[in-house]
Scaffold this motif. Structure first.
Motif, mmCIF file in Angstrom:
data_model
loop_
_atom_site.group_PDB
_atom_site.id
_atom_site.type_symbol
_atom_site.label_atom_id
_atom_site.label_comp_id
_atom_site.label_asym_id
_atom_site.label_seq_id
_atom_site.Cartn_x
_atom_site.Cartn_y
_atom_site.Cartn_z
ATOM 1 N N ASN A 62 0.802 -1.200 0.050
ATOM 2 C CA ASN A 62 -0.219 0.083 -0.061
ATOM 3 C C ASN A 62 0.877 1.264 -0.027
ATOM 4 O O ASN A 62 0.529 2.178 -0.680
ATOM 5 C CB ASN A 62 -0.790 -0.106 1.179
ATOM 6 C CG ASN A 62 -2.244 -0.681 0.985
ATOM 7 O OD1 ASN A 62 -2.108 -1.743 0.106
ATOM 8 N ND2 ASN A 62 -3.083 -0.563 1.689
ATOM 9 N N CYS A 63 1.953 1.121 0.926
ATOM 10 C CA CYS A 63 2.727 2.322 0.885
ATOM 11 C C CYS A 63 4.177 2.397 0.267
ATOM 12 O O CYS A 63 4.770 3.293 0.356
ATOM 13 C CB CYS A 63 2.696 3.007 2.359
ATOM 14 S SG CYS A 63 3.668 2.101 3.468
ATOM 15 N N ASP A 106 -1.307 -0.887 8.351
ATOM 16 C CA ASP A 106 -1.578 0.256 7.353
ATOM 17 C C ASP A 106 -2.777 1.000 8.019
ATOM 18 O O ASP A 106 -3.782 0.454 8.360
ATOM 19 C CB ASP A 106 -1.746 -0.348 6.182
ATOM 20 C CG ASP A 106 -1.933 0.717 5.115
ATOM 21 O OD1 ASP A 106 -2.899 1.307 4.786
ATOM 22 O OD2 ASP A 106 -0.717 0.979 4.142
HETATM 23 ZN ZN LIG Z 1 2.020 0.515 4.391
#
Ligand SMILES: [Zn+2]
Ligand SMILES: [Zn+2]
Ligand SMILES: [Zn+2]
Lengths: 209, 512
Positions: B61-62, B79
């Motif tokens: 995700n990041c 997250d």
């Molecule tokens: Zn992340």
């Protein structure tokens, strides 16, 4: 090799070719062309809409949408810079697309950045501020929600049963899209394969004389 | 669409691949760009047979690169995008989030239950009279322990419906006779949350949910079942109450040869880099082969030209299927072989004989044998050369191949030359350009042919080898040494496409 692949002909009247080999259809809508950069050998197909006019407020010149080399923006695609209201001020933010990026027909792109060697399928919706890293691929008919990050070398797409339905009130027809999620890692040779494919596409794309 | 796939023997000792019409064929043939090559073993490897190890973790995700040590320590990471939870510092999120989770009503209730029963548990385990507190092997765990039974009773009292689901009846002993059920020295448990108001905390159902649904403005306010499913406890219906979940990290992987354990793939450390420290892929060793049927290529060009004239929608490659194969006809086909090596190679092609009888043995039916698509393949059997790869070709590729310059003229001239040659012979070498040689073949389809036209083709190529053969033994002085050549052979399966099904109903009946 001409005996292996047929040319993809286009009408000489329809396309404008720039000095750097960009080929832009006269049937595409290029709004705010002074704010758009095309890297060279990039094809903008008929019916595509590129919104270079949606620029950050304030004086001066600003690049709104930049595309690298050997890109293809398919028929009827929409490229629209992402926007948000930050500290009370509404603003558009630039969209940067790298080299060797193909976008299939009918897709709507509001990404912040798209890396190099990226393939986006037909009829996709790439939400606001999405970041697509190098060598990623998005399958046909995939909806990528805003702010998504698609990691390098990964295939994004939907799976059966995971669908968003958009219905129009006037008819009973349903169009189904798949909500994008990680499916699998792409092969280690993706960069070479996509680079060869995009170059080959450009060389097959030639005027009918 | 016509295609060529490459065989990986996957350490099998059998020298021949399965015939193309067996289902096992699919598992042992792959696109060239998915295969690896071990120089040590001089063999093709695939994702099915290589050994894989993790060379780094990152959050999908990041894209945060998670040090392997912390992956081992923390197992995973959290997250927290879009949930309005702020963290004091960017590291150790799990610990920070833990505080939040600890204050959740279900967590507090659980703590209270533990607080209530732990002293009793401790006391009863110390007491010599209640040996049943320590469950012996073979005992039913559900009610031999008085503490568990008491906890179950308390739960049954406080939470409606729980009583029905306690697995008391499994051993067949009536729960009324459970000796622990009568132990009244255990103090009554008072729940922290009043069950009648539990739905306020999102325990599912109740007036709160009804009220929420009534005021609903957008469907997205309701958390999907999939989102709520992840929690062990029943949760609020509302999207805004969703909490971050542990999400699986992604990994970058190294790959090793299964036979000699040499590294075939080693990615760069940086998570989002698409470069490799080691990348031994088959495409850099084996000639790339593509196949096309000229009548389909011509047809596609024709459709494309017509569309351009009318300024209509650009044709798709799917149009190729419109000019499919018809039973009883003979078609030429072209194969383009591209040399990836910096030295010229000599190639020899041969079609693997089809063991029709063997293939139909399993089914044990004579009918199967006669129904086999009868077709004959002719390809050039004499060796031919492919020029070496040179960086210069890459530059050529970068130039405008179809611009209005000398190069275009050259291309057209060579194209015309090719056409005249192609007419004179179908089977043989048709064209040589840069590091590509195009050869022609022919397929003759029988009247009964149907389905996909596939055949296995052995490709043997000879190349100059720089390293001396290890089996040489003797020391040969460089001046005396003749240029070393080596031969490598591999199998491919060539798919020429589908035969257009006939529309005669009588044939359909015959098929059944
Ligand atoms: Zn992340
Ligand atoms: Zn294998
Ligand atoms: Zn090996």
């Amino acid at each position: 090799m001409t005996s292996m692949e047929s040319p993809l002909y286009y009408s000489r009247q329809e396309f404008i070719e720039t000095d750097t080999g960009n080929k832009v259809s006269r049937r595409a809508t290029i709004a705010g062309p002074q704010n758009i950069i095309l890297g060279g050998k990039t094809i903008i197909s008929s019916g595509a809409i590129i919104r270079g006019d949606l620029r950050r407020s304030g004086p001066g010149h600003a690049v709104v949408i930049s595309l690298g080399r050997y890109c293809l923006i398919g028929e009827g695609c929409v490229l629209r810079p992402p926007y948000k209201t930050y500290r009370g001020a509404f603003n558009y933010y630039p969209m940067k697309i790298g080299d060797h990026v193909h976008v299939g027909a009918g897709s709507v792109i509001e990404a912040a950045t798209i890396g190099n060697w990226v393939e986006i399928g037909k009829n996709c919706v790439i939400g606001k501020f999405t970041i697509i890293k190098d060598c990623a691929r998005v399958a046909d008919n995939t909806v990528v929600p805003p702010n998504t990050v698609i990691p390098a070398m990964s295939l994004f797409g939907g799976s059966p049963g995971k669908h968003l339905y958009s219905s129009s009130s006037s008819s009973c027809s349903f169009v189904s899209f798949s909500v994008g999620h990680f499916i699998e890692d792409l092969p280690e040779t993706t960069q070479e394969v996509v680079e060869a494919e995009t170059k080959q596409y450009y060389s097959r794309f030639q005027p009918l004389s | 669409m016509a295609s060529v796939l490459y065989h990986c023997p996957c350490l099998s000792t059998s020298s021949t691949p399965p015939p193309p019409h067996l289902p096992s064929s699919k598992n042992s043939f792959h696109p060239l760009h998915r295969l690896f090559f071990c120089e040590e073993c001089d063999a093709v490897r695939c994702n099915r047979c290589v050994s894989v190890e993790v060379s780094g973790y990152y959050c999908p995700n990041c894209l945060f690169e998670v040090p392997s040590a912390s992956v081992r320590a923390e197992k995973n990471r959290w997250d927290s995008s879009e949930v309005g939870i702020t963290f004091e510092k960017p590291t150790g999120l799990a610990a920070q989030l833990q505080k939040l989770e600890d204050s959740a009503p279900d967590a507090l209730e659980f703590d209270r239950l533990k607080e209530h029963f732990e002293p009793i548990l401790r006391a009863s385990s110390l007491s010599p009279s209640s040996s049943s507190a320590l469950p012996a092997a073979g005992h039913s765990r559900h009610h031999s322990n008085p503490i568990t039974a008491a906890a179950a009773a308390a739960l049954a009292r406080d939470i409606p419906g729980v009583g029905k689901h306690t697995p008391h009846t499994r051993s067949g002993r009536p729960s009324g006779k459970d000796r622990s059920a009568n132990k009244d020295e255990i103090p009554e448990y008072k729940s922290r949350v009043d069950i009648s108001r539990a739905s306020t905390y999102g325990s599912g159902g109740g007036d709160v949910d009804v009220d929420f649904m009534r005021r609903l403005e957008s469907l997205s306010e309701v958390a999907s079942l999939e989102q709520r499913w992840m929690y062990s406890w029943s949760t609020s219906l509302e999207t805004r109450d969703l909490r971050p979940l542990r999400i699986p990290l992604h990994s970058k992987q190294s790959k090793r040869c299964p036979a000699c354990t040499h590294i075939l793939i080693k990615p760069e450390q940086k998570a989002q880099s698409v470069r490799y420290k080691i990348k031994l892929v088959a495409a850099n060793y084996l000639p790339a082969i593509t196949v096309a049927l000229p009548h389909q290529v011509e047809m596609l060009g024709h459709i494309s030209a017509e569309a351009a004239k009318r300024s209509a929608k650009a044709p798709q490659d799917d149009d190729r299927d419109r000019s499919g194969l018809q039973a009883g006809k003979t078609y030429p086909f072209h194969m383009a072989l591209t040399n990836p090596l910096y030295d010229p190679i000599q190639v020899r092609l041969s079609v693997q004989r089809m063991h029709v009888a063997a293939a139909s043995h399993g089914e044990g039916s004579a009918k199967e044998k006669t129904r086999r698509p009868p077709f004959a393949i002719s390809i050039p059997t004499a060796p031919f050369s492919i020029a070496p790869f040179a960086e210069a070709w890459e530059y050529d590729d970068d130039e405008d191949m179809f611009g209005l310059d000398d190069e275009e003229l050259e291309a057209r001239l060579s194209g015309r030359e090719k056409d005249t040659r192609a007419k004179s012979k179908t089977v043989g070498v048709l064209e040589k350009k840069a590091n590509v040689t195009v050869v022609g073949g022919e397929v003759a389809l029988g009247k009964e042919a149907h389905g996909e036209i596939k055949f296995n083709m052995l490709v043997a190529y000879t190349y100059r080898s720089d390293d001396p053969t290890p089996s040489d033994g003797h020391d040969v002085s460089p001046s005396k040494k003749a240029p070393e050549t080596k031969t490598f052979a591999f199998y491919t399966v060539v798919n020429l496409g589908m035969i257009i099904p006939k529309n005669e109903p009588r044939l359909e009946v015959d098929e059944i």
